[in-house]
Every structure is written in C-alpha cells, then in structure tokens.
Design an enzyme around this catalytic site. Structure first.
Site, PDB file in Angstrom:
ATOM      1  N   HIS A  92       0.837  -1.208   0.000  1.00 28.16           N
ATOM      2  CA  HIS A  92       0.000   0.000   0.000  1.00 28.16           C
ATOM      3  C   HIS A  92       0.874   1.261   0.000  1.00 28.16           C
ATOM      4  O   HIS A  92       0.605   2.212  -0.727  1.00 28.16           O
ATOM      5  CB  HIS A  92      -0.896   0.046   1.244  1.00 28.16           C
ATOM      6  CG  HIS A  92      -1.933  -1.041   1.326  1.00 28.16           C
ATOM      7  ND1 HIS A  92      -2.064  -1.853   2.424  1.00 28.16           N
ATOM      8  CD2 HIS A  92      -2.896  -1.436   0.453  1.00 28.16           C
ATOM      9  CE1 HIS A  92      -3.074  -2.701   2.237  1.00 28.16           C
ATOM     10  NE2 HIS A  92      -3.590  -2.473   1.047  1.00 28.16           N
ATOM     11  N   LYS A 137     -16.434  -7.119   7.918  1.00 28.36           N
ATOM     12  CA  LYS A 137     -15.203  -7.879   7.701  1.00 28.36           C
ATOM     13  C   LYS A 137     -14.526  -8.291   9.009  1.00 28.36           C
ATOM     14  O   LYS A 137     -13.496  -8.955   8.970  1.00 28.36           O
ATOM     15  CB  LYS A 137     -14.223  -7.042   6.883  1.00 28.36           C
ATOM     16  CG  LYS A 137     -14.340  -7.275   5.383  1.00 28.36           C
ATOM     17  CD  LYS A 137     -13.134  -6.688   4.678  1.00 28.36           C
ATOM     18  CE  LYS A 137     -13.186  -6.934   3.184  1.00 28.36           C
ATOM     19  NZ  LYS A 137     -12.084  -6.232   2.505  1.00 28.36           N
ATOM     20  N   ARG A 148      -2.080  -6.074  -8.191  1.00 27.37           N
ATOM     21  CA  ARG A 148      -0.938  -6.940  -7.922  1.00 27.37           C
ATOM     22  C   ARG A 148      -0.780  -7.991  -9.001  1.00 27.37           C
ATOM     23  O   ARG A 148       0.214  -8.092  -9.665  1.00 27.37           O
ATOM     24  CB  ARG A 148      -1.104  -7.648  -6.575  1.00 27.37           C
ATOM     25  CG  ARG A 148      -0.804  -6.759  -5.405  1.00 27.37           C
ATOM     26  CD  ARG A 148      -1.380  -7.319  -4.153  1.00 27.37           C
ATOM     27  NE  ARG A 148      -2.830  -7.333  -4.215  1.00 27.37           N
ATOM     28  CZ  ARG A 148      -3.611  -7.571  -3.195  1.00 27.37           C
ATOM     29  NH1 ARG A 148      -3.098  -7.883  -2.030  1.00 27.37           N
ATOM     30  NH2 ARG A 148      -4.906  -7.534  -3.321  1.00 27.37           N
ATOM     31  N   SER A 198      -2.882  -7.706   3.083  1.00 28.61           N
ATOM     32  CA  SER A 198      -3.142  -7.519   4.517  1.00 28.61           C
ATOM     33  C   SER A 198      -3.538  -8.855   5.140  1.00 28.61           C
ATOM     34  O   SER A 198      -3.159  -9.182   6.263  1.00 28.61           O
ATOM     35  CB  SER A 198      -4.266  -6.506   4.732  1.00 28.61           C
ATOM     36  OG  SER A 198      -3.923  -5.265   4.201  1.00 28.61           O
TER      37      SER A 198
END
Ligand code: ADP
Length: 167
Positions: free
Chosen positions: A19, A43, A92, A130
C-alpha cells in the site's frame, strides 16, 4: 492552487508496504492523496478504523500531501464530497483484475465522472496482502519487511493480546 487530488480507498487492515508503495507512486502523478479507510464492520477487522488510520498517519507524518480519512457507504459519494473524481487502486496480479475491473465499472455506472487509475507495486510486493500479513502474524511469524515498523509493533502486541484472551 489545490492541485490534483486522488483518493486511495481500502480496508488497510493493516496497511502494508505494498500500500505504501502505491501511495508513493501515486504522489508522482497526483499532488495530494486521501487515503480513505473503509469502515467495514462486516469484515471483522483486526484493527479498529481509528487504529488503522493512526498507523497510516504515523507512516506519513510530516507529509502534508497525504491525508487520512475514514469513509462508509458509496465511494462515489465520498469522492464527490471530497471534490475529486480520481480513484487510485493497486493491481498486484491477475487475481486482482476481475474484482477491480468490476468495481471500477460499477463506480463509473454510479457516477460517469469517476476515473479509476490502477498502479502496479514493486514486484517484491506483488504477493503481499493484509490478509497474509494477519495470517503470518497470528501464527507468530516475522512480518519485518512486509509492513512498516509501526505496523509490525502493533501486530505483535495485538497477537499477544489475542493469545492471552484465548487462554
Ligand atoms: P480492499 O478491502 O478494498 O481490497 P485493501 O486494503 O486490501 O482493500 O486494498 C486496497 C487497495 O490496495 C486495493 O486496490 C488492492 O488491490 C491494493 N493492494 C493491496 N495490497 C497491495 C500490494 N501489496 N501492492 C499493491 N496494491 C495492493
């Protein structure tokens, strides 16, 4: 002169070096970036919104061109409220593409003025998420080099607390 403002939205639970890389690249193109931390109780985040924001603020302390805010609801509404139409997202691998593509087109559908810019991180961060960082940390593995030092410290403390809570 306000310059060009972009929004970089995400969960950032927690922020990783990937990030950070995207934010630094973004600053080569845009004058200011608002890192928009999604408040998403669904989440079940490891860190609260405030904690996630604080870590990002620590990392970019003294850099006026990076601002950290939280948001909830539609990204297009948040962008409009911030008076910008530019959204930055990181890409990515192929695996990111379909989801990001759908989201960018849905946002355009919601607001035809919104433009999404994709940036690729340094290849050494292209495996980093993450999710993986949380997983490794929770199993007691080292996260150095994957996240900034302030995040590594917070992760170690959080994992210890969770372990204690379990016993
Ligand atoms: P979200 O829950 O919205 O996917 P994340 O915090 O996981 O939020 O990611 C925010 C953005 O940053 C997304 O565009 C994601 O693809 C991108 N991103 C996440 N990890 C990396 C990384 N290692 N390198 C580059 N971009 C990344």
């Amino acid at each position: 002169m306000m310059g060009r403002l972009a929004i970089y939205p995400g969960s950032f639970d927690p922020i990783t070096n990937g990030h950070v890389d995207i934010i630094e690249r973004g600053l080569m193109v845009f004058d200011r970036i608002i890192v928009a931390v999604l408040e998403n109780p669904k989440k079940d985040p490891l860190f609260t919104t405030k904690e996630r924001m604080r870590m990002i603020q620590d990392i970019f302390a003294g850099q006026k061109e990076v601002e950290v805010r939280s948001f909830d609801g539609l990204l297009v509404d948040f962008a409009r409220a911030q008076r910008t139409n530019i959204v930055v997202r990181g890409l990515r691998a192929i695996s990111d593409f379909e989801y990001e593509f759908q989201m960018a087109l849905m946002n355009r559908n919601l607001d035809p003025g919104i433009e999404t810019f994709f940036m690729m991180p340094n290849v050494k961060y292209s495996f980093l998420s993450s999710n993986m960082v949380r997983e490794v940390a929770s199993l007691g593995g080292p996260v150095e080099g994957l996240v900034p030092e302030v995040v590594a410290r917070k992760l170690r403390a959080r994992v210890k607390i969770r372990k204690r809570a379990k016993t």
